[in-house]
Design an enzyme around this catalytic site. Structure first.
Site, mmCIF file in Angstrom:
data_model
loop_
_atom_site.group_PDB
_atom_site.id
_atom_site.type_symbol
_atom_site.label_atom_id
_atom_site.label_comp_id
_atom_site.label_asym_id
_atom_site.label_seq_id
_atom_site.Cartn_x
_atom_site.Cartn_y
_atom_site.Cartn_z
ATOM 1 N N HIS A 153 175.907 114.574 13.277
ATOM 2 C CA HIS A 153 174.703 114.187 14.017
ATOM 3 C C HIS A 153 174.137 115.432 14.673
ATOM 4 C CE1 HIS A 153 171.982 111.421 16.156
ATOM 5 N NE2 HIS A 153 172.059 112.320 17.126
ATOM 6 N N CYS A 154 172.897 115.750 14.338
ATOM 7 C CA CYS A 154 172.276 116.980 14.830
ATOM 8 C C CYS A 154 171.298 116.664 15.965
ATOM 9 C CB CYS A 154 171.546 117.693 13.696
ATOM 10 S SG CYS A 154 170.765 119.241 14.205
ATOM 11 N N PRO A 155 171.582 117.117 17.190
ATOM 12 C CA PRO A 155 170.665 116.838 18.305
ATOM 13 C C PRO A 155 169.325 117.547 18.159
ATOM 14 C CG PRO A 155 172.379 118.371 18.985
ATOM 15 C CD PRO A 155 172.760 117.887 17.620
#
Length: 323
Positions: A153-155
């Site tokens: 999951h890439c912020p």
């Protein structure tokens, strides 16, 4: 048999949804930096500082090509919805005992091209989404759903990077790196003039200085990140699988999905070369089943005890199970 209704976990209270708005802050931060870099490079550097018309035209032309591809791939990575499996196991709602659940799951999984399990050998099942997990599928707590071939999951994109957008993410890293390197290279001579008092005393020189610092720092971090993901693509691993190898029938095997560098690359970018550099979905497969080759070809892995190469298992040959 994957096709069906998906029973998702409860979405949560409104307060949780309000907190999710804060997840867009990193995206807004990146967008503001990109917008400022456009102004600093196009207006302050090219239009107001560079005097050679030929140099100015070439810089603007190359810059806008990289800028368009960079923004396009970033947009695709952000707004491509992550794919999730569509399999609901209603029978488990009637069984509370863990043993009975595993018996039901094993009966269902035996007809599916599933090769991986938990470390204890149990069938991988999501208690939040109430679904049977295909190979390489994981639950993301931030997205509150199971993601096919989840990488991480890439912020910075406020999205999960997985089967649906991993190619876009790779292109985003590539074009953002080229974007920063181009700015650094073309801004270098004017950055030197700044320190030698060779630039006019205007606000442009401060934009030129900060532009060089920002572009060079982002270039270093992006270069390491892009190199790491290129290695993952060549090995056909996700970030999660790099830290914890998937468990097959014979045990954990980090090379279980590796088909060789060329085929691994095509798994992500597809067979048609004309789409490789474009943020257009061209990855192979459906995200639920993956061809596996349980061969320890990596020198980091020990050789097979029997001295023979296991047979190649092609889960794509069982695609009819998904229809």
């Amino acid at each position: 048999p994957w096709n069906g209704c998906l029973k998702m976990a409860p979405s949560g209270s409104r307060s949780v949804d309000c907190w999710r708005v804060l997840y867009w802050i990193p995206v807004l931060f990146i967008s503001l930096i990109v917008a400022w870099s456009y102004y600093a490079y196009v207006v302050q550097l090219c239009i107001d500082t560079i005097e050679n018309m030929g140099e100015k035209i070439v810089y603007l032309l190359v810059y806008h090509v990289l800028f368009i591809m960079f923004v396009w791939t970033y947009w695709q990575t952000i707004f491509t919805k992550p794919m999730n499996p569509l399999k609901e196991v209603k029978l488990l709602e009637r069984e509370d005992r863990r043993e009975s659940q595993q018996e039901i799951l094993r009966r269902i999984a035996k007809d599916l091209p599933i090769y991986t399990s938990t470390m204890s050998g149990a069938i991988r099942y999501c208690d939040h989404c109430l679904l049977l997990k295909p190979d390489r599928c994981h639950h993301c707590s931030a997205c509150d759903m199971c993601i096919l071939k989840m990488d991480h999951h890439c912020p910075w994109v406020n999205n999960c990077v997985g089967f649906a957008n991993y190619k876009f993410f790779m292109l985003f890293l590539a074009y953002s790196l080229l974007y920063c390197l181009f700015i650094t290279a073309t801004d270098l001579q004017y950055f030197i003039q700044f320190w030698t008092n060779g630039l006019p005393d205007t606000q442009a020189k401060f934009h030129i200085m900060f532009l060089f610092f920002a572009a060079s720092m982002f270039s270093v971090s992006l270069a390491f990140l892009f190199a790491y993901h290129c290695w993952l693509v060549c090995k056909n691993r996700s970030t999660l699988e790099a830290f914890r190898a998937p468990t097959f029938q014979h045990g954990p095997d980090k090379n279980g999905f590796s088909l060789g560098t060329s085929k691994n690359f095509r798994q992500v970018f597809g067979d048609e070369k004309k789409y490789w550099l474009l943020p257009v979905f061209s990855s192979l497969g459906d995200g639920c089943s993956f061809p596996t080759c349980l061969v320890n070809a990596d020198p980091e892995q020990p050789s097979s005890p029997s001295g023979r190469n296991p047979s190649v298992k092609r889960s794509m040959a069982q695609n009819e199970l998904f229809i």
